[in-house]
Design a protein around this motif. Structure first.
Motif, PDB file in Angstrom:
ATOM      1  N   GLN A 258       0.835  -1.201   0.000  1.00 37.52           N
ATOM      2  CA  GLN A 258       0.000   0.000   0.000  1.00 37.52           C
ATOM      3  C   GLN A 258       0.870   1.252   0.000  1.00 37.52           C
ATOM      4  O   GLN A 258       0.582   2.229  -0.708  1.00 37.52           O
ATOM      5  N   LEU A 259       1.947   1.223   0.769  1.00 39.88           N
ATOM      6  CA  LEU A 259       2.879   2.348   0.780  1.00 39.88           C
ATOM      7  C   LEU A 259       3.544   2.545  -0.582  1.00 39.88           C
ATOM      8  O   LEU A 259       3.716   3.679  -1.044  1.00 39.88           O
ATOM      9  N   ILE A 260       3.904   1.444  -1.221  1.00 39.11           N
ATOM     10  CA  ILE A 260       4.542   1.520  -2.540  1.00 39.11           C
ATOM     11  C   ILE A 260       3.583   2.149  -3.556  1.00 39.11           C
ATOM     12  O   ILE A 260       3.967   3.017  -4.350  1.00 39.11           O
ATOM     13  N   ARG A 261       2.313   1.722  -3.515  1.00 42.12           N
ATOM     14  CA  ARG A 261       1.329   2.297  -4.448  1.00 42.12           C
ATOM     15  C   ARG A 261       1.079   3.764  -4.150  1.00 42.12           C
ATOM     16  O   ARG A 261       0.904   4.584  -5.063  1.00 42.12           O
ATOM     17  N   PHE A 262       1.042   4.124  -2.869  1.00 46.16           N
ATOM     18  CA  PHE A 262       0.839   5.525  -2.476  1.00 46.16           C
ATOM     19  C   PHE A 262       2.013   6.374  -2.958  1.00 46.16           C
ATOM     20  O   PHE A 262       1.816   7.475  -3.500  1.00 46.16           O
ATOM     21  N   ASP A 263       3.230   5.857  -2.779  1.00 45.28           N
ATOM     22  CA  ASP A 263       4.436   6.569  -3.214  1.00 45.28           C
ATOM     23  C   ASP A 263       4.413   6.798  -4.722  1.00 45.28           C
ATOM     24  O   ASP A 263       4.702   7.902  -5.214  1.00 45.28           O
ATOM     25  N   ALA A 264       4.031   5.760  -5.479  1.00 43.55           N
ATOM     26  CA  ALA A 264       3.978   5.881  -6.939  1.00 43.55           C
ATOM     27  C   ALA A 264       2.931   6.903  -7.369  1.00 43.55           C
ATOM     28  O   ALA A 264       3.152   7.693  -8.294  1.00 43.55           O
ATOM     29  N   ALA A 265       1.782   6.909  -6.676  1.00 45.31           N
ATOM     30  CA  ALA A 265       0.722   7.863  -7.017  1.00 45.31           C
ATOM     31  C   ALA A 265       1.144   9.298  -6.717  1.00 45.31           C
ATOM     32  O   ALA A 265       0.849  10.219  -7.491  1.00 45.31           O
ATOM     33  N   ARG A 266       1.841   9.502  -5.616  1.00 45.88           N
ATOM     34  CA  ARG A 266       2.312  10.855  -5.283  1.00 45.88           C
ATOM     35  C   ARG A 266       3.331  11.339  -6.315  1.00 45.88           C
ATOM     36  O   ARG A 266       3.327  12.512  -6.703  1.00 45.88           O
ATOM     37  N   LYS A 267       4.180  10.420  -6.777  1.00 49.28           N
ATOM     38  CA  LYS A 267       5.189  10.801  -7.774  1.00 49.28           C
ATOM     39  C   LYS A 267       4.553  11.096  -9.131  1.00 49.28           C
ATOM     40  O   LYS A 267       5.162  11.767  -9.967  1.00 49.28           O
ATOM     41  N   ARG A 268       3.311  10.593  -9.350  1.00 45.57           N
ATOM     42  CA  ARG A 268       2.588  10.928 -10.584  1.00 45.57           C
ATOM     43  C   ARG A 268       1.905  12.283 -10.473  1.00 45.57           C
ATOM     44  O   ARG A 268       1.268  12.735 -11.416  1.00 45.57           O
ATOM     45  N   GLY A 269       1.992  12.896  -9.298  1.00 41.47           N
ATOM     46  CA  GLY A 269       1.421  14.230  -9.122  1.00 41.47           C
ATOM     47  C   GLY A 269       0.072  14.264  -8.453  1.00 41.47           C
ATOM     48  O   GLY A 269      -0.538  15.339  -8.340  1.00 41.47           O
ATOM     49  N   LEU A 270      -0.437  13.132  -7.982  1.00 36.41           N
ATOM     50  CA  LEU A 270      -1.728  13.125  -7.306  1.00 36.41           C
ATOM     51  C   LEU A 270      -1.603  13.733  -5.919  1.00 36.41           C
ATOM     52  O   LEU A 270      -0.566  13.606  -5.259  1.00 36.41           O
ATOM     53  N   ASP A 271      -2.672  14.404  -5.459  1.00 40.91           N
ATOM     54  CA  ASP A 271      -2.644  14.936  -4.106  1.00 40.91           C
ATOM     55  C   ASP A 271      -2.798  13.776  -3.119  1.00 40.91           C
ATOM     56  O   ASP A 271      -3.164  12.665  -3.517  1.00 40.91           O
ATOM     57  N   PRO A 272      -2.508  13.990  -1.822  1.00 41.28           N
ATOM     58  CA  PRO A 272      -2.516  12.885  -0.856  1.00 41.28           C
ATOM     59  C   PRO A 272      -3.813  12.070  -0.825  1.00 41.28           C
ATOM     60  O   PRO A 272      -3.778  10.839  -0.760  1.00 41.28           O
ATOM     61  N   SER A 273      -4.964  12.747  -0.868  1.00 40.52           N
ATOM     62  CA  SER A 273      -6.240  12.008  -0.800  1.00 40.52           C
ATOM     63  C   SER A 273      -6.435  11.116  -2.024  1.00 40.52           C
ATOM     64  O   SER A 273      -6.839   9.950  -1.910  1.00 40.52           O
ATOM     65  N   GLU A 274      -6.143  11.654  -3.215  1.00 43.23           N
ATOM     66  CA  GLU A 274      -6.281  10.871  -4.439  1.00 43.23           C
ATOM     67  C   GLU A 274      -5.245   9.747  -4.473  1.00 43.23           C
ATOM     68  O   GLU A 274      -5.521   8.634  -4.953  1.00 43.23           O
ATOM     69  N   ALA A 275      -4.045  10.015  -3.957  1.00 41.29           N
ATOM     70  CA  ALA A 275      -3.003   8.991  -3.915  1.00 41.29           C
ATOM     71  C   ALA A 275      -3.411   7.845  -2.989  1.00 41.29           C
ATOM     72  O   ALA A 275      -3.134   6.673  -3.264  1.00 41.29           O
TER      73      ALA A 275
END
Length: 338
Positions: A258-275
């Motif tokens: 879950q942390l890995i997916r969250f990290d990848a989403a943040r690096k794509r530019g998503l805000d924390p809630s969307e990530a």
């Protein structure tokens, strides 16, 4: 066709004369065979037109004779042949029963539903390719780790309940990849929460494992801070010697992914809630995930999964060390960043 499509055919009563049920997922295969048998024998006298054979040397002719026998006092006969791969061996004349069986499936008896079941049938066999091209192949393969949460969500929905993708992923990590234990857990969880209710992480903690996900997140947080003392103290609180703690390994792996997916989403530019949503977590966990990511690189998180995988292998017989010692060692290594 998929197992669900085969089940739909059984429910409709519009059955094919032959089904090849192939794949190593016994839970799906058993479901399909049971539904087809019930659909065929529903209108007749129980046991009168219902035969089961296990493929073995010398009984190929017997199977064909049964398949071509007219049903008694019913419109259809059901014949199940198990362990079909045992007919792959060559006969003295150079032919194999499976090759001869192709002749039957091309022109089958219209009053028999023949179900051929195999877990290890060679996919290069003409029988397999014929079944696939003709549409009577039922593929019962085990879903991979990425597909399993979706299967769980649909299974729960079919029972009139709901479950988030994140909780389904946790269940998949704890009990997969085989579907039998997962399906059993889904049934117990649906009964536990009640008709129409949602299955959450608390229900999984109460009904499937004696381990609260909050405790695991605290352990993840301590490891992320390289706080060996706190991590080992938390481990001591959640360790279950009776379970050899596969549940702890599974839940820690789920949290890391879950942390890995969250990290990848943040690096794509998503805000924390969307990530958080992209990681399969509820938006209110975004702040916690963001906090835990501080000081953790993608390489570190990938390394965690490697350590967890090695510990999982050791717990399942790859090491003679006691389970507690194995898990304490991996926690120390994670905290050291080894």
């Amino acid at each position: 066709m998929t197992p669900d499509e085969a089940l739909a055919e059984a429910k409709s009563g519009k059955l094919r004369p032959v089904y090849l049920v192939a794949g190593e997922e016994s839970h799906l295969a058993d479901q399909v065979v049971r539904a087809l048998r019930e659909a065929v024998t529903r209108q007749g006298i129980p046991g009168l037109n219902d035969d089961t054979l296990t493929a073995a040397s010398g009984n190929f002719t017997e199977a064909l004779q049964i398949a071509r026998t007219q049903p008694m006092m019913a419109s259809r006969r059901f014949l199940l042949v198990r362990d079909l791969e045992k007919w792959e061996s060559q006969k003295k004349d150079g032919s194999a029963p499976l090759d001869q069986l192709v002749e039957y499936v091309v022109d089958p008896a219209p009053t028999t539903v023949l179900v051929l079941a195999s877990t290890k049938l060679d996919k290069r066999r003409k029988l397999y390719t014929t079944a696939k091209s003709s549409g009577f192949l039922v593929s019962c393969d085990t879903p991979n780790q990425r597909e399993l949460p979706g299967w769980i969500v649909e299974r729960v929905k079919g029972r009139g309940n709901s479950i988030s993708h994140s909780t389904a992923a946790l269940l998949a990590e704890l009990l997969g990849p085989e579907l039998g234990p997962v399906a059993d857990a889904v049934e117990r969880l649906c009964l536990y929460v009640g008709q129409g209710k949602s299955i959450d992480e608390e229900a999984v903690s109460a009904c499937v494992v004696r381990l609260r996900t909050a405790s695991v997140w605290q352990l993840v947080d301590a490891v992320a801070r390289r706080d060996v003392g706190t991590a080992l103290a938390l481990f001591d609180d959640v360790f279950d010697p009776g379970a050899r703690d596969f549940s702890l390994i599974g839940t820690f792996s789920w949290a890391t992914r879950q942390l890995i997916r969250f990290d990848a989403a943040r690096k794509r530019g998503l805000d924390p809630s969307e990530a958080a949503k992209a990681a399969g977590a509820p938006p209110f966990k975004a702040r916690d995930l963001e906090s835990q990511l501080k000081g953790l690189s993608s390489e570190t998180l990938s390394g965690w999964l490697e350590h967890v995988a090695r510990a999982d292998l050791a717990l399942k017989g790859g090491s003679k060390r006691p389970p507690r010692s194995t898990l304490e060692q991996v926690i120390i290594e994670l905290c050291r960043g080894a």
